[in-house]
Scaffold this active site. Structure first.
Site, PDB file in Angstrom:
ATOM      1  N   GLU A  74      -9.535  -9.794  -8.031  1.00  0.00           N
ATOM      2  CA  GLU A  74      -8.552  -8.716  -7.863  1.00  0.00           C
ATOM      3  C   GLU A  74      -7.424  -8.813  -8.904  1.00  0.00           C
ATOM      4  O   GLU A  74      -6.981  -7.792  -9.424  1.00  0.00           O
ATOM      5  CB  GLU A  74      -8.002  -8.740  -6.432  1.00  0.00           C
ATOM      6  CG  GLU A  74      -9.092  -8.348  -5.435  1.00  0.00           C
ATOM      7  CD  GLU A  74      -8.738  -8.613  -3.970  1.00  0.00           C
ATOM      8  OE1 GLU A  74      -7.617  -9.085  -3.697  1.00  0.00           O
ATOM      9  OE2 GLU A  74      -9.593  -8.336  -3.106  1.00  0.00           O
TER      10      GLU A  74
ATOM     11  N   THR B 291      -5.470  -7.940  10.417  1.00  0.00           N
ATOM     12  CA  THR B 291      -5.763  -6.641   9.791  1.00  0.00           C
ATOM     13  C   THR B 291      -5.327  -5.474  10.680  1.00  0.00           C
ATOM     14  O   THR B 291      -4.724  -4.517  10.192  1.00  0.00           O
ATOM     15  CB  THR B 291      -7.288  -6.529   9.536  1.00  0.00           C
ATOM     16  OG1 THR B 291      -7.694  -7.656   8.766  1.00  0.00           O
ATOM     17  CG2 THR B 291      -7.624  -5.252   8.810  1.00  0.00           C
TER      18      THR B 291
ATOM     19  N   ASN C 226      -1.777  -0.153   7.231  1.00  0.00           N
ATOM     20  CA  ASN C 226      -1.288  -1.488   7.581  1.00  0.00           C
ATOM     21  C   ASN C 226      -0.479  -2.148   6.456  1.00  0.00           C
ATOM     22  O   ASN C 226      -0.433  -3.354   6.332  1.00  0.00           O
ATOM     23  CB  ASN C 226      -2.429  -2.378   8.090  1.00  0.00           C
ATOM     24  CG  ASN C 226      -3.521  -2.578   7.062  1.00  0.00           C
ATOM     25  OD1 ASN C 226      -3.421  -2.091   5.937  1.00  0.00           O
ATOM     26  ND2 ASN C 226      -4.551  -3.319   7.423  1.00  0.00           N
TER      27      ASN C 226
ATOM     28  N   TYR D 143     -12.343  -2.094  -3.401  1.00  0.00           N
ATOM     29  CA  TYR D 143     -12.874  -2.153  -2.034  1.00  0.00           C
ATOM     30  C   TYR D 143     -14.400  -2.170  -2.014  1.00  0.00           C
ATOM     31  O   TYR D 143     -15.004  -1.835  -0.989  1.00  0.00           O
ATOM     32  CB  TYR D 143     -12.335  -0.974  -1.219  1.00  0.00           C
ATOM     33  CG  TYR D 143     -10.914  -1.175  -0.711  1.00  0.00           C
ATOM     34  CD1 TYR D 143     -10.546  -2.330  -0.017  1.00  0.00           C
ATOM     35  CD2 TYR D 143      -9.943  -0.190  -0.899  1.00  0.00           C
ATOM     36  CE1 TYR D 143      -9.249  -2.517   0.448  1.00  0.00           C
ATOM     37  CE2 TYR D 143      -8.640  -0.365  -0.424  1.00  0.00           C
ATOM     38  CZ  TYR D 143      -8.306  -1.530   0.255  1.00  0.00           C
ATOM     39  OH  TYR D 143      -7.022  -1.710   0.737  1.00  0.00           O
TER      40      TYR D 143
ATOM     41  N   LYS E  27       0.838  -1.204   0.000  1.00  0.00           N
ATOM     42  CA  LYS E  27       0.000   0.000   0.000  1.00  0.00           C
ATOM     43  C   LYS E  27       0.881   1.265   0.000  1.00  0.00           C
ATOM     44  O   LYS E  27       2.100   1.174   0.204  1.00  0.00           O
ATOM     45  CB  LYS E  27      -0.912  -0.031   1.227  1.00  0.00           C
ATOM     46  CG  LYS E  27      -1.933  -1.181   1.201  1.00  0.00           C
ATOM     47  CD  LYS E  27      -2.843  -1.119   2.427  1.00  0.00           C
ATOM     48  CE  LYS E  27      -3.853  -2.258   2.427  1.00  0.00           C
ATOM     49  NZ  LYS E  27      -4.774  -2.180   3.594  1.00  0.00           N
TER      50      LYS E  27
ATOM     51  N   ARG F 194       2.585  -7.100   9.114  1.00  0.00           N
ATOM     52  CA  ARG F 194       1.945  -6.009   9.866  1.00  0.00           C
ATOM     53  C   ARG F 194       2.456  -5.963  11.304  1.00  0.00           C
ATOM     54  O   ARG F 194       2.612  -4.885  11.886  1.00  0.00           O
ATOM     55  CB  ARG F 194       0.431  -6.173   9.810  1.00  0.00           C
ATOM     56  CG  ARG F 194      -0.140  -5.845   8.426  1.00  0.00           C
ATOM     57  CD  ARG F 194      -1.528  -6.408   8.275  1.00  0.00           C
ATOM     58  NE  ARG F 194      -2.199  -5.970   7.054  1.00  0.00           N
ATOM     59  CZ  ARG F 194      -3.317  -6.528   6.595  1.00  0.00           C
ATOM     60  NH1 ARG F 194      -3.861  -7.562   7.239  1.00  0.00           N
ATOM     61  NH2 ARG F 194      -3.879  -6.088   5.483  1.00  0.00           N
TER      62      ARG F 194
ATOM     63  N   HIS G 199      -1.910  -5.319   1.295  1.00  0.00           N
ATOM     64  CA  HIS G 199      -3.202  -5.948   1.018  1.00  0.00           C
ATOM     65  C   HIS G 199      -2.958  -7.336   0.461  1.00  0.00           C
ATOM     66  O   HIS G 199      -2.023  -7.554  -0.305  1.00  0.00           O
ATOM     67  CB  HIS G 199      -3.985  -5.136  -0.031  1.00  0.00           C
ATOM     68  CG  HIS G 199      -5.123  -5.934  -0.614  1.00  0.00           C
ATOM     69  ND1 HIS G 199      -6.340  -6.022   0.009  1.00  0.00           N
ATOM     70  CD2 HIS G 199      -5.188  -6.726  -1.710  1.00  0.00           C
ATOM     71  CE1 HIS G 199      -7.119  -6.845  -0.697  1.00  0.00           C
ATOM     72  NE2 HIS G 199      -6.441  -7.278  -1.749  1.00  0.00           N
TER      73      HIS G 199
HETATM   74  P1  RTP Z   1      -6.844  -5.892   3.074  1.00  0.00           P
HETATM   75  O1  RTP Z   1      -8.166  -6.068   2.372  1.00  0.00           O
HETATM   76  O2  RTP Z   1      -6.284  -4.504   2.969  1.00  0.00           O
HETATM   77  O3  RTP Z   1      -5.863  -6.957   2.721  1.00  0.00           O
HETATM   78  O4  RTP Z   1      -7.082  -6.081   4.633  1.00  0.00           O
HETATM   79  P2  RTP Z   1      -7.963  -7.155   5.341  1.00  0.00           P
HETATM   80  O5  RTP Z   1      -8.577  -8.104   4.371  1.00  0.00           O
HETATM   81  O6  RTP Z   1      -7.092  -7.719   6.415  1.00  0.00           O
HETATM   82  O7  RTP Z   1      -9.064  -6.242   5.988  1.00  0.00           O
HETATM   83  P3  RTP Z   1     -10.483  -5.804   5.389  1.00  0.00           P
HETATM   84  O8  RTP Z   1     -11.521  -6.179   6.380  1.00  0.00           O
HETATM   85  O9  RTP Z   1     -10.649  -6.271   3.987  1.00  0.00           O
HETATM   86  O10 RTP Z   1     -10.349  -4.229   5.411  1.00  0.00           O
HETATM   87  C1  RTP Z   1      -9.704  -3.546   4.350  1.00  0.00           C
HETATM   88  C2  RTP Z   1      -8.837  -2.449   4.913  1.00  0.00           C
HETATM   89  O11 RTP Z   1      -9.663  -1.462   5.488  1.00  0.00           O
HETATM   90  C3  RTP Z   1      -8.967  -0.842   6.555  1.00  0.00           C
HETATM   91  N1  RTP Z   1      -9.805  -0.889   7.748  1.00  0.00           N
HETATM   92  N2  RTP Z   1      -9.998   0.151   8.497  1.00  0.00           N
HETATM   93  N3  RTP Z   1     -10.943   1.912  10.495  1.00  0.00           N
HETATM   94  C4  RTP Z   1     -11.243   0.633  10.560  1.00  0.00           C
HETATM   95  O12 RTP Z   1     -11.898   0.165  11.463  1.00  0.00           O
HETATM   96  C5  RTP Z   1     -10.795  -0.245   9.499  1.00  0.00           C
HETATM   97  N4  RTP Z   1     -11.087  -1.529   9.354  1.00  0.00           N
HETATM   98  C6  RTP Z   1     -10.446  -1.939   8.233  1.00  0.00           C
HETATM   99  C7  RTP Z   1      -7.686  -1.591   6.781  1.00  0.00           C
HETATM  100  O13 RTP Z   1      -6.609  -0.851   6.209  1.00  0.00           O
HETATM  101  C8  RTP Z   1      -7.902  -2.897   6.028  1.00  0.00           C
HETATM  102  O14 RTP Z   1      -6.688  -3.426   5.562  1.00  0.00           O
HETATM  103 MG    MG Z   2      -9.649  -7.503   2.662  1.00  0.00          MG
END
Ligand code: RTP
Ligand code: MG
Length: 148
Positions: free
Chosen positions: A126, A91, A112, A49, A9, A102, A115
């Site tokens: 994707e 995450t 973080n 997203y 990222k 991370r 992705h």
């Molecule tokens: P990613 O998609 O980035 O690989 O991360 P992930 O699957 O571990 O997490 P996901 O639930 O898909 O969330 C995507 C990204 O959104 C941001 N996030 N912010 N402020 C918040 O509560 C929050 N929750 C998630 C994070 O940067 C996460 O990687």
């Molecule tokens: Mg994700």
């Protein structure tokens, strides 16, 4: 062979972590089959997203991922989708174990570092969003017989 989409990222690019991250997946035994430094348009960010559209942090997420260049990659290997997620860590860096990407390099959930696709369906979707077929390569590494 299974493929996944991984992306350093904007925070990871700015902090000079592309090499460190590529090194981890290469050293593990996975094979890089596509990679490019690129900027993400607003439209691509919203598509990528899409599953988070209704979440309160969606706007911030799109602003962040479009805020600077990212390093988009396709990696190949046995079980690479779920193992890459383990290597990335939880995450929220507050919960990601030391030794994970991370856990070692990030502090806050909004920044973080990396992705990774979370399922075979998201990997396919994707990879299709970020890479044209001709931007990916397929090549045999003899070392793979010592890994798989
Ligand atoms: P990613 O998609 O980035 O690989 O991360 P992930 O699957 O571990 O997490 P996901 O639930 O898909 O969330 C995507 C990204 O959104 C941001 N996030 N912010 N402020 C918040 O509560 C929050 N929750 C998630 C994070 O940067 C996460 O990687
Ligand atoms: Mg994700």
């Amino acid at each position: 062979m299974e493929k996944t989409f991984l992306m350093v990222k904007p925070d990871g690019v700015q902090r000079g972590l592309i090499g460190e991250i590529v090194n981890r997946f290469e050293s593990k035994g996975y094979q890089l089959v596509g990679g490019k430094l690129m900027s993400i348009s607003q439209e691509l960010a919203e598509q990528h997203y899409g599953e988070h559209k209704e979440r309160p942090f969606f706007g911030e997420l799109v602003d962040f991922i479009t805020s600077g260049p990212v390093f988009a990659m396709v990696w190949e290997g046995e079980n690479v989708i779920s193992t890459a997620r383990l290597m990335m860590g939880a995450t929220n860096p507050k919960e990601s174990a030391p030794g994970t990407i991370r856990g070692d390099f990030a502090v806050t959930v909004g920044k973080n570092i990396i992705h990774g696709s979370d399922s075979p369906e998201s990997a396919e979707r994707e990879i299709g969003l970020f890479f044209k077929e001709e931007e990916m390569t397929s090549y045999e590494k003899t070392v793979n017989s010592w890994i798989n």
